[in-house]
Design a protein around this motif. Sequence first.
Motif, PDB file in Angstrom:
ATOM      1  N   ILE A 198       0.853  -1.184   0.000  1.00 17.48           N
ATOM      2  CA  ILE A 198       0.000   0.000   0.000  1.00 17.48           C
ATOM      3  C   ILE A 198       0.892   1.237   0.000  1.00 17.48           C
ATOM      4  CG2 ILE A 198      -1.808   1.263   1.218  1.00 17.48           C
ATOM      5  CD1 ILE A 198      -2.472  -1.485   2.581  1.00 17.48           C
ATOM      6  N   LEU A 199       0.620   2.144  -0.911  1.00 15.84           N
ATOM      7  CA  LEU A 199       1.365   3.391  -1.014  1.00 15.84           C
ATOM      8  C   LEU A 199       0.550   4.524  -0.406  1.00 15.84           C
ATOM      9  CD1 LEU A 199       3.861   4.878  -2.290  1.00 15.84           C
ATOM     10  CD2 LEU A 199       2.415   5.240  -4.307  1.00 15.84           C
ATOM     11  N   VAL A 200       1.182   5.323   0.435  1.00 13.13           N
ATOM     12  CA  VAL A 200       0.538   6.540   0.926  1.00 13.13           C
ATOM     13  C   VAL A 200       1.228   7.726   0.259  1.00 13.13           C
ATOM     14  CG1 VAL A 200      -0.090   7.949   2.910  1.00 13.13           C
ATOM     15  CG2 VAL A 200       0.019   5.459   3.143  1.00 13.13           C
ATOM     16  N   PHE A 235      -3.669   1.961   9.879  1.00 15.79           N
ATOM     17  CA  PHE A 235      -3.635   0.568   9.447  1.00 15.79           C
ATOM     18  C   PHE A 235      -3.406  -0.291  10.690  1.00 15.79           C
ATOM     19  CE2 PHE A 235      -2.005   3.428   6.263  1.00 15.79           C
ATOM     20  CZ  PHE A 235      -2.632   3.040   5.081  1.00 15.79           C
ATOM     21  N   GLY A 236      -4.468  -0.629  11.386  1.00 17.56           N
ATOM     22  CA  GLY A 236      -4.333  -1.418  12.609  1.00 17.56           C
ATOM     23  C   GLY A 236      -3.487  -0.714  13.650  1.00 17.56           C
ATOM     24  N   PRO A 237      -2.300  -1.266  13.990  1.00 20.60           N
ATOM     25  CA  PRO A 237      -1.472  -0.680  15.047  1.00 20.60           C
ATOM     26  C   PRO A 237      -0.632   0.507  14.595  1.00 20.60           C
ATOM     27  CG  PRO A 237      -0.420  -2.649  14.192  1.00 20.60           C
ATOM     28  CD  PRO A 237      -1.761  -2.545  13.508  1.00 20.60           C
ATOM     29  N   PHE A 238      -0.749   0.918  13.317  1.00 16.74           N
ATOM     30  CA  PHE A 238       0.102   1.972  12.766  1.00 16.74           C
ATOM     31  C   PHE A 238      -0.748   3.078  12.160  1.00 16.74           C
ATOM     32  CE2 PHE A 238       2.077   3.656   8.826  1.00 16.74           C
ATOM     33  CZ  PHE A 238       3.115   4.376   9.413  1.00 16.74           C
ATOM     34  N   ALA A 239      -0.295   4.339  12.330  1.00 22.84           N
ATOM     35  CA  ALA A 239      -0.982   5.469  11.708  1.00 22.84           C
ATOM     36  C   ALA A 239       0.028   6.421  11.095  1.00 22.84           C
ATOM     37  CB  ALA A 239      -1.854   6.206  12.717  1.00 22.84           C
ATOM     38  N   TYR A 240      -0.329   6.939   9.920  1.00 24.04           N
ATOM     39  CA  TYR A 240       0.506   7.877   9.168  1.00 24.04           C
ATOM     40  C   TYR A 240      -0.234   9.203   9.113  1.00 24.04           C
ATOM     41  CZ  TYR A 240       3.494   9.540   5.308  1.00 24.04           C
ATOM     42  OH  TYR A 240       4.371  10.242   4.522  1.00 24.04           O
ATOM     43  N   LEU A 241       0.353  10.250   9.726  1.00 21.49           N
ATOM     44  CA  LEU A 241      -0.362  11.499   9.969  1.00 21.49           C
ATOM     45  C   LEU A 241       0.498  12.673   9.523  1.00 21.49           C
ATOM     46  CD1 LEU A 241      -1.337  10.543  13.645  1.00 21.49           C
ATOM     47  CD2 LEU A 241      -2.811  10.281  11.626  1.00 21.49           C
ATOM     48  N   VAL A 295       3.542   7.908  12.614  1.00 20.23           N
ATOM     49  CA  VAL A 295       4.422   8.802  11.867  1.00 20.23           C
ATOM     50  C   VAL A 295       3.686  10.124  11.785  1.00 20.23           C
ATOM     51  CG1 VAL A 295       5.407   9.278   9.604  1.00 20.23           C
ATOM     52  CG2 VAL A 295       5.613   6.996  10.601  1.00 20.23           C
ATOM     53  N   LEU A 296       4.332  11.200  12.236  1.00 17.50           N
ATOM     54  CA  LEU A 296       3.621  12.454  12.502  1.00 17.50           C
ATOM     55  C   LEU A 296       4.348  13.650  11.904  1.00 17.50           C
ATOM     56  CD1 LEU A 296       1.299  13.893  14.076  1.00 17.50           C
ATOM     57  CD2 LEU A 296       2.828  13.915  16.068  1.00 17.50           C
ATOM     58  N   ASP A 297       3.582  14.557  11.320  1.00 15.31           N
ATOM     59  CA  ASP A 297       4.082  15.814  10.779  1.00 15.31           C
ATOM     60  C   ASP A 297       4.802  16.623  11.863  1.00 15.31           C
ATOM     61  OD1 ASP A 297       3.025  18.068   8.424  1.00 15.31           O
ATOM     62  OD2 ASP A 297       3.699  18.846  10.346  1.00 15.31           O
ATOM     63  N   ALA A 298       6.018  17.099  11.565  1.00 18.06           N
ATOM     64  CA  ALA A 298       6.767  17.967  12.483  1.00 18.06           C
ATOM     65  C   ALA A 298       7.760  18.758  11.643  1.00 18.06           C
ATOM     66  CB  ALA A 298       7.479  17.155  13.558  1.00 18.06           C
ATOM     67  N   LEU A 299       7.387  19.951  11.237  1.00 17.34           N
ATOM     68  CA  LEU A 299       8.120  20.710  10.233  1.00 17.34           C
ATOM     69  C   LEU A 299       9.499  21.173  10.714  1.00 17.34           C
ATOM     70  CD1 LEU A 299       7.517  21.863   7.312  1.00 17.34           C
ATOM     71  CD2 LEU A 299       7.063  24.029   8.485  1.00 17.34           C
ATOM     72  N   ARG A 300       9.532  21.767  11.933  1.00 22.15           N
ATOM     73  CA  ARG A 300      10.755  22.403  12.433  1.00 22.15           C
ATOM     74  C   ARG A 300      10.511  22.839  13.865  1.00 22.15           C
ATOM     75  NH1 ARG A 300       9.599  27.833   8.772  1.00 22.15           N
ATOM     76  NH2 ARG A 300       8.144  28.791  10.247  1.00 22.15           N
ATOM     77  N   ALA A 301      11.513  23.480  14.485  1.00 19.91           N
ATOM     78  CA  ALA A 301      11.348  23.937  15.862  1.00 19.91           C
ATOM     79  C   ALA A 301      10.434  25.167  15.940  1.00 19.91           C
ATOM     80  CB  ALA A 301      12.708  24.248  16.475  1.00 19.91           C
ATOM     81  N   ARG A 302      10.592  26.088  15.004  1.00 18.91           N
ATOM     82  CA  ARG A 302       9.787  27.311  15.029  1.00 18.91           C
ATOM     83  C   ARG A 302       8.343  27.033  14.635  1.00 18.91           C
ATOM     84  NH1 ARG A 302      11.105  30.574  11.002  1.00 18.91           N
ATOM     85  NH2 ARG A 302      12.549  29.130   9.983  1.00 18.91           N
ATOM     86  N   PRO A 303       7.387  27.776  15.196  1.00 18.72           N
ATOM     87  CA  PRO A 303       5.976  27.580  14.835  1.00 18.72           C
ATOM     88  C   PRO A 303       5.724  27.853  13.356  1.00 18.72           C
ATOM     89  CG  PRO A 303       6.174  28.868  16.855  1.00 18.72           C
ATOM     90  CD  PRO A 303       7.553  28.769  16.279  1.00 18.72           C
TER      91      PRO A 303
END
Length: 287
Positions: free
Chosen positions: A57-59, A178-184, A205-213
């Motif tokens: 499966i490709l996201v 996907f069951g025990p895993f989430a891509y966010l 797996v979670l979005d986190a761009l950088r330290a600054r807002p």
Amino acid sequence: MPLSDAAPPSLRITLLGTGTSTGVPVLGCDCRVCTSADPHDERLRCACYIEAGPLGILVDAGPDFRQQARRANIERIDAVCFTHHHFDHVAGIDDLRPLFYRNSRPMPCYSSANTAEILRERYAYIFGDNPYPGAARVTLRAVEECFAITSRYDDTGHVNVQPIPMQHGNTPTTGWRFGPFAYLTDAHHIPDESVALLDGVEVIVLDALRARPHPTHFSFDGAVEMARRIGARETYFIHMTHDVLHAEQEARLPDDVHLGYDGLQIEIDSTPAEAPTHTPSDVQSDA
């Protein structure tokens, strides 16, 4: 597809790309990250490949998909799940064509109704009433509730998938469980109702761009706070800019939170007692 009551399969997740929309290195930039010799600091645009038992499966299929598929030796895709319609997540749709040379069965592409509407308009030669001859045989399916993906090859295997509504500035986006895993990815806000859909997830797996807002992405502090709300056993950050030096930022994160990197593989056994494992040797560069 109808849901299945069978136990979820073991998962192997490969992060195909972990960079923001420009990729890293950024063209024309000579900052310390863009000139870093550490392959962890080379980031293609975000995408993810999930092996769920026999299924692939490709996201997202962004502009780097062809390069990513070659690196990861991807030969099988049963379905694609799109997070949203932005260029860095969909521009590689046409590179799915070679996957139909040996298997002409249509490939379902899942998304929100909003994303499906935009993709039909933007890629009418693929999704329209009269597709271009030879175009990828992909079909759009708008989903809101949990559904099942099954094999495009031999009608065996399945995995249940839960869409997770999120917000990316003014753009609605979809995370995928996907069951025990989430891509966010691509979010600055995940509403309470969506967090509830992530109850019991083991790895995110979670979005986190950088330290600054930033107005449309989680910063590192915001992503750590969201990871705590979700309560997964392990969290991996993606969609990083060239503000982020991997070794430096990794050392600042909590023990259960890590920076993702291109080529990282995460394995989750279907037995709940098994902890997820990741393979540091999977770092890849263009060399």
